[in-house]
Design a protein around this motif. Sequence first.
Motif, mmCIF file in Angstrom:
data_model
loop_
_atom_site.group_PDB
_atom_site.id
_atom_site.type_symbol
_atom_site.label_atom_id
_atom_site.label_comp_id
_atom_site.label_asym_id
_atom_site.label_seq_id
_atom_site.Cartn_x
_atom_site.Cartn_y
_atom_site.Cartn_z
ATOM 1 N N ALA A 1 0.945 -1.197 -0.206
ATOM 2 C CA ALA A 1 -0.038 -0.040 0.044
ATOM 3 C C ALA A 1 0.910 1.228 0.002
ATOM 4 O O ALA A 1 0.377 2.052 -0.635
ATOM 5 N N PHE A 2 1.950 1.030 0.913
ATOM 6 C CA PHE A 2 2.626 2.506 0.675
ATOM 7 C C PHE A 2 3.537 2.497 -0.574
ATOM 8 O O PHE A 2 3.581 3.656 -1.099
ATOM 9 N N HIS A 3 3.943 1.540 -1.383
ATOM 10 C CA HIS A 3 4.481 1.555 -2.541
ATOM 11 C C HIS A 3 3.585 2.374 -3.594
ATOM 12 O O HIS A 3 3.762 3.039 -4.558
ATOM 13 N N VAL A 4 2.046 1.767 -3.417
ATOM 14 C CA VAL A 4 1.160 2.330 -4.429
ATOM 15 C C VAL A 4 1.335 3.773 -4.201
ATOM 16 O O VAL A 4 1.146 4.669 -5.042
ATOM 17 N N PHE A 5 1.206 4.339 -2.958
ATOM 18 C CA PHE A 5 1.356 5.747 -2.441
ATOM 19 C C PHE A 5 2.492 6.395 -3.293
ATOM 20 O O PHE A 5 2.378 7.655 -3.841
ATOM 21 N N ALA A 6 3.734 5.781 -3.029
ATOM 22 C CA ALA A 6 4.976 6.502 -3.737
ATOM 23 C C ALA A 6 4.834 6.673 -5.059
ATOM 24 O O ALA A 6 5.299 7.638 -5.610
ATOM 25 N N GLU A 7 4.173 5.674 -5.859
ATOM 26 C CA GLU A 7 3.961 5.783 -7.154
ATOM 27 C C GLU A 7 3.064 6.821 -7.535
ATOM 28 O O GLU A 7 3.364 7.347 -8.551
ATOM 29 N N ALA A 8 2.203 7.272 -6.749
ATOM 30 C CA ALA A 8 1.204 7.832 -7.128
ATOM 31 C C ALA A 8 1.921 9.393 -6.956
ATOM 32 O O ALA A 8 0.958 10.613 -7.276
ATOM 33 N N THR A 9 2.826 9.485 -6.211
ATOM 34 C CA THR A 9 3.492 10.844 -6.011
ATOM 35 C C THR A 9 4.271 11.357 -7.340
ATOM 36 O O THR A 9 4.868 12.381 -7.345
ATOM 37 N N SER A 10 4.344 10.375 -8.326
ATOM 38 C CA SER A 10 5.148 10.739 -9.363
ATOM 39 C C SER A 10 4.852 12.085 -10.128
ATOM 40 O O SER A 10 5.809 12.876 -10.695
ATOM 41 N N LYS A 11 3.695 12.489 -10.302
ATOM 42 C CA LYS A 11 3.248 13.652 -10.869
ATOM 43 C C LYS A 11 3.814 15.135 -9.910
ATOM 44 O O LYS A 11 4.194 15.901 -10.405
#
Length: 199
Positions: A72-82
């Motif tokens: 779940a944290f990795h999903v969040f981290a990837e969502a910060t790419s923008k």
Amino acid sequence: MSAVSIAIAYHSGYGHTAQLATAVRTGAASVEGSEVHLLDITALTDAQWTLLDEADAIIFGSPTYMGTASGAFHVFAEATSKRWIRRTWQDKFAAGFTNSGSKSGDKLHTLQYFTILAAQHGMHWVNLDLPSGWNTSTSTEHENNRLGFYLGAGAATHIDQGIEAVHGADLSTATHLGRRVAEQALIHARGRALTARAA
């Protein structure tokens, strides 16, 4: 000067990391001039993403599963790419905390993952700044930083017990981390304000 904003962005699988996040919030909120936001990264609203974007410091928290932060944290981290592309989080402060069942449990890797994420965003990492506890024949497991982590706060919780099993010393260490981040963010904000007035 207005207050500094501290955002605690965390995921908790079974409630132990949420206990640590609450302790981090307690520490940060104890610093006069800080506003603290506790954000579960699995259910972020647009308004909460805005809180992250406007925060002076973001403290990352996750359990360590299989040697790294949770899925779940990795999903969040990837969502910060923008935000990485726009440099939205550049020059904010960052810190981290993690929990696993074992005393080591490869938690260092999770903390290193947090530091890399912060570095990619151009953030300034705040370390724990506590000497290692519980490392002499006369010391006890009730000392702060009992597990000897320096990048951030590490906790170990028995996997066969509930959230009440989070060790008091680990909660105290997490409280220290929150207070330290808030203090550093406030010092930085005041220095920035003085520089702006002098310009």
